[in-house]
Design a protein around this motif. Structure first.
Motif, PDB file in Angstrom:
ATOM      1  N   VAL A  70      25.465 -15.109 -20.199  1.00 43.48           N
ATOM      2  CA  VAL A  70      23.972 -14.400 -19.102  1.00 43.48           C
ATOM      3  C   VAL A  70      23.702 -13.521 -19.534  1.00 43.48           C
ATOM      4  CG1 VAL A  70      25.293 -13.790 -17.402  1.00 43.48           C
ATOM      5  CG2 VAL A  70      26.896 -15.208 -18.191  1.00 43.48           C
ATOM      6  N   ALA A  71      22.674 -13.466 -19.428  1.00 42.16           N
ATOM      7  CA  ALA A  71      21.023 -12.486 -19.116  1.00 42.16           C
ATOM      8  C   ALA A  71      20.260 -12.488 -17.654  1.00 42.16           C
ATOM      9  CB  ALA A  71      20.853 -12.598 -20.422  1.00 42.16           C
ATOM     10  N   ALA A  72      19.546 -11.169 -18.318  1.00 46.28           N
ATOM     11  CA  ALA A  72      18.300 -11.394 -17.258  1.00 46.28           C
ATOM     12  C   ALA A  72      17.207 -11.836 -17.492  1.00 46.28           C
ATOM     13  CB  ALA A  72      18.056 -10.454 -16.404  1.00 46.28           C
ATOM     14  N   ASP A  73      16.564 -13.230 -16.299  1.00 46.55           N
ATOM     15  CA  ASP A  73      15.277 -13.967 -16.497  1.00 46.55           C
ATOM     16  C   ASP A  73      14.208 -12.867 -16.128  1.00 46.55           C
ATOM     17  OD1 ASP A  73      15.231 -13.597 -13.888  1.00 46.55           O
ATOM     18  OD2 ASP A  73      15.988 -15.511 -13.306  1.00 46.55           O
ATOM     19  N   SER A  74      13.392 -12.816 -17.407  1.00 48.29           N
ATOM     20  CA  SER A  74      11.501 -12.456 -16.495  1.00 48.29           C
ATOM     21  C   SER A  74      12.069 -11.552 -15.326  1.00 48.29           C
ATOM     22  CB  SER A  74      10.711 -12.794 -16.863  1.00 48.29           C
ATOM     23  OG  SER A  74      10.287 -13.965 -16.442  1.00 48.29           O
ATOM     24  N   ASP A  75      11.572 -12.952 -13.923  1.00 50.60           N
ATOM     25  CA  ASP A  75      11.710 -12.927 -12.851  1.00 50.60           C
ATOM     26  C   ASP A  75      11.729 -11.478 -12.087  1.00 50.60           C
ATOM     27  OD1 ASP A  75       9.550 -14.254 -12.702  1.00 50.60           O
ATOM     28  OD2 ASP A  75      10.688 -16.229 -12.111  1.00 50.60           O
ATOM     29  N   SER A  76      13.565 -11.324 -12.994  1.00 48.39           N
ATOM     30  CA  SER A  76      13.972 -10.878 -12.183  1.00 48.39           C
ATOM     31  C   SER A  76      14.158  -8.884 -12.881  1.00 48.39           C
ATOM     32  CB  SER A  76      15.759 -10.982 -13.022  1.00 48.39           C
ATOM     33  OG  SER A  76      16.429 -11.042 -13.809  1.00 48.39           O
ATOM     34  N   VAL A  77      13.304  -9.099 -14.088  1.00 51.35           N
ATOM     35  CA  VAL A  77      12.654  -7.419 -14.154  1.00 51.35           C
ATOM     36  C   VAL A  77      12.226  -6.849 -13.633  1.00 51.35           C
ATOM     37  CG1 VAL A  77      12.369  -6.960 -16.578  1.00 51.35           C
ATOM     38  CG2 VAL A  77      14.075  -8.317 -16.389  1.00 51.35           C
ATOM     39  N   ARG A  78      11.252  -8.171 -13.834  1.00 48.48           N
ATOM     40  CA  ARG A  78       9.987  -7.989 -12.955  1.00 48.48           C
ATOM     41  C   ARG A  78      10.526  -7.109 -11.320  1.00 48.48           C
ATOM     42  NH1 ARG A  78       4.874  -5.535 -13.817  1.00 48.48           N
ATOM     43  NH2 ARG A  78       4.881  -4.953 -11.796  1.00 48.48           N
ATOM     44  N   SER A  79      11.120  -7.934 -10.501  1.00 47.87           N
ATOM     45  CA  SER A  79      11.317  -7.503  -9.906  1.00 47.87           C
ATOM     46  C   SER A  79      12.106  -6.207  -9.273  1.00 47.87           C
ATOM     47  CB  SER A  79      12.466  -8.833  -8.668  1.00 47.87           C
ATOM     48  OG  SER A  79      12.701  -8.462  -7.073  1.00 47.87           O
ATOM     49  N   PHE A  80      13.379  -6.984 -10.829  1.00 47.94           N
ATOM     50  CA  PHE A  80      14.288  -5.023 -10.440  1.00 47.94           C
ATOM     51  C   PHE A  80      12.952  -3.569 -11.062  1.00 47.94           C
ATOM     52  CE2 PHE A  80      16.150  -1.607 -12.074  1.00 47.94           C
ATOM     53  CZ  PHE A  80      17.332  -1.450 -11.738  1.00 47.94           C
ATOM     54  N   TYR A  81      12.316  -4.038 -11.374  1.00 47.69           N
ATOM     55  CA  TYR A  81      10.718  -2.950 -11.407  1.00 47.69           C
ATOM     56  C   TYR A  81      10.005  -2.467 -10.072  1.00 47.69           C
ATOM     57  CZ  TYR A  81       7.067   0.139 -13.438  1.00 47.69           C
ATOM     58  OH  TYR A  81       5.462   0.609 -13.459  1.00 47.69           O
ATOM     59  N   ASP A  82       9.464  -3.468  -8.943  1.00 47.96           N
ATOM     60  CA  ASP A  82       8.969  -3.353  -7.959  1.00 47.96           C
ATOM     61  C   ASP A  82       9.831  -3.021  -7.079  1.00 47.96           C
ATOM     62  OD1 ASP A  82       6.379  -4.147  -9.567  1.00 47.96           O
ATOM     63  OD2 ASP A  82       7.462  -6.629  -9.767  1.00 47.96           O
ATOM     64  N   ASP A  83      10.911  -2.619  -7.652  1.00 49.41           N
ATOM     65  CA  ASP A  83      11.811  -1.806  -6.429  1.00 49.41           C
ATOM     66  C   ASP A  83      12.271  -0.918  -6.295  1.00 49.41           C
ATOM     67  OD1 ASP A  83      11.830  -4.000  -4.162  1.00 49.41           O
ATOM     68  OD2 ASP A  83      13.091  -4.946  -5.609  1.00 49.41           O
ATOM     69  N   LEU A  84      11.852  -0.202  -7.852  1.00 48.36           N
ATOM     70  CA  LEU A  84      12.253   1.810  -8.486  1.00 48.36           C
ATOM     71  C   LEU A  84      10.794   2.226  -7.452  1.00 48.36           C
ATOM     72  CD1 LEU A  84      12.472   1.040 -12.251  1.00 48.36           C
ATOM     73  CD2 LEU A  84      14.366   1.477 -10.556  1.00 48.36           C
TER      74      LEU A  84
END
Length: 554
Positions: free
Chosen positions: A108-122
């Motif tokens: 179970v690990a984060a994928d690159s898309d979810s990391v980018r999406s999370f950053y964009d919503d900061l």
């Protein structure tokens, strides 16, 4: 003192190594009775190569001593005792449940898309107050107060602290809304500054939130935050997966806690710590819980509770706590069963860890049943030791205080009001919190005699500078204060034997235990066969040193 401390060695485990050569004999470095130590069991690179010849010889000597004690423990049948076998099982279960979880969560690990999406919503930052309690009426009452004056949340503690009334109030932030639990973040972002949410329930608790401030703050560059965001998302994904996995294991294995068996356990419970009256033959094997593939008896559950480490919270007299703990331990048992079904008990690392822990436990049992009974402490020797040390044995200065605490903003307000009115908080202990850790037995505010080191260093100075009748308020964080008044000074004085008896007994016991242990090991060296391939070990050490030297030169 336990043997595991006496023989603190460099060995990962022993008697269970898996030879990697086609000829296992080429990998054997030591045999002691029925224990075999393979090359893989020795940490040559990280340990032996850093020592000189005398130190290596000493390590090998101690290792032989340890294995001789293990052989003697097995010869005495200590590893077959029911309590010891249960202890072995618990240690094995702990390693297996961890191995099972590690393997399941590793995927179970984060994928690159979810990391980018999370950053964009900061970028949306909030400060807020949170109300948490099991009592919905209490939550509504505190919510109403906050609605009248939202600024009161700024006086709430920064760290969660359960008040005597069972309410947790916290002031949080500044925090990015993206890093707040999903449903809490959604509630906060639906509020305006100064607004209070409705009381809502989840996880068997009632919650309400007060939004204090909200503003935007650009995040740091993506490349700098990428790793942190990956770890954050992965941790949350694994926590969600773990909760779902636990539910599926309980349901899939049909975990059942028997309420009648819990009643039986509670009827034998003596105190919250986990002391129990003995069970009868008919009672001890009654299953406290069962699942498809195993069960655990009330006696075994009782022993597990009793052996929980001291800091672990418990209340062996409370039905709800015992039932909840039984469900948790049942889940762990199921995980261990699944680990065996998956063959994780044969994985080299896990197998070595289990074997090593069992040996540690066996040596503790050997100490208590073989070594300790041979150590005799007589009164004459104790008196002689006391007389030889009399000049250096003193009772430190002690002081006795009256003390009472204010915990949480409400009690701090009460204490402040009393002091402003010229009243002593000591006269109103029922409005405040007793400092149970410091009180003399049976007292509400009077402490036992305290030494300077009994208090945190940052407060001991000012408290111990008081004169009799003087008082001071010490602040421990944002949500706790203690009012001290000095009542009595007990000056330093020569110690009487009874006051230092326990310390002297421990000192004398250690001295004589060492002599008993040395004598016993000498006899075991005559009783059991052992061989150490010293030339092989020393040659390996020299090869490693030479190789390390060449690598550094290159």
């Amino acid at each position: 003192m336990v043997l595991i401390l006496v023989f603190a060695l460099f060995l990962m485990s022993f008697g269970c190594g898996t030879p990697q050569s086609s000829d296992p004999g080429e990998r054997v470095v030591m045999t002691v009775a029925d224990s075999i130590v393979y090359l893989e069991d020795l940490k040559v690179e990280s340990n032996l190569s850093r020592l000189d010849s005398a130190q290596i010889s000493r390590k090998l000597h101690l290792l032989v001593d340890k294995l001789l004690i293990v052989a003697d423990a097995r010869a005495r049948g200590l590893d077959t005792l029911s309590d010891v076998r249960r202890m072995f099982h618990e240690r094995e279960r702990e390693f297996l449940q961890n191995a099972y979880l590690e393997q399941k969560l590793a995927s179970v690990a984060a994928d690159s898309d979810s990391v980018r999406s999370f950053y964009d919503d900061l970028g949306t930052v909030v400060r807020y107050g949170a109300i948490l309690t099991e009592d919905s009426a209490a939550a509504e009452s505190i919510r109403a107060l906050a609605a009248e004056d939202p600024s009161i949340v700024r006086g709430w503690p920064r760290q969660a602290q359960l008040s005597p009334s069972g309410i947790i109030l916290t002031y949080n932030g500044p925090r990015d809304a993206q890093r707040i639990r999903g449903n809490v973040s959604s509630i906060l972002l639906a509020l305006g500054p100064g607004e209070v949410s409705p009381v809502v329930g989840w996880d068997s608790m009632w919650h309400a939130f007060v939004l204090d401030t909200i503003y935007t703050r650009p995040p740091e560059p993506f490349d700098r935050m990428r790793g942190d965001i990956y770890d954050y998302i992965t941790a949350h994904l694994r926590e969600e997966y773990k909760r779902a996995l636990e539910d599926s294991l309980r349901q899939g294995r049909n975990l059942r806690v028997d309420s009648a068996a819990i009643n039986l356990l509670l009827s034998h419970s003596i105190n919250p710590r986990g002391d129990f009256e003995p069970y009868s033959e008919a009672e001890r094997n009654v299953p406290a819980y069962a699942f498809d593939g195993g069960d655990r008896s009330v006696e075994w559950l009782s022993l597990n509770i009793k052996n929980l480490p001291p800091p672990a919270p418990r209340d062996a007299t409370d039905r709800e706590w015992v039932t909840r703990y039984a469900r948790l331990l049942g889940l762990y048992d199921i995980m261990a069963v699944r680990a065996r079904e998956m063959g994780l008990d044969t994985v080299d690392r896990t197998r070595r860890l289990i074997a090593g822990k069992k040996i540690d436990n066996l040596m503790d049992v050997y100490h208590d049943s073989v070594i300790a009974p041979r150590v005799e402490i007589d009164e004459e020797s104790l008196q002689e030791l006391f007389e030889s040390r009399r000049d250096e044995l003193v009772v430190d200065e002690h002081r006795r205080f009256s003390a009472v605490a204010a915990v949480g903003s409400a009690q701090i307000g009460v204490m402040d009001s009393l002091l402003e009115a010229g009243e002593s908080p000591l006269e109103h202990p029922d409005l405040l919190t007793r400092v149970q850790a410091l009180l003399a037995e049976g007292e509400d505010v009077l402490t036992r005699p305290l030494r300077r080191r009994s208090l945190p260093a940052e407060h001991a100075g000012v408290v111990f500078d008081l004169q009799p009748g003087e008082s001071v308020v010490c602040t421990l964080g944002e949500d706790r204060r203690i009012f001290f008044r000095l009542e009595e000074i007990l000056p330093e004085r020569p110690a009487e034997l009874e006051e230092v008896r326990r310390d002297l007994e421990r000192e004398l016991f250690f001295q004589r235990e060492t002599a008993v242990l040395d004598s016993l090991v000498d006899s075991l060296r005559q009783e059991y066969d052992f061989q150490v391939n010293r030339d092989f070990i020393f040659d390996l050490v020299e090869e490693h040193r030479a190789g390390s030297g060449s690598a550094e030169e290159g």
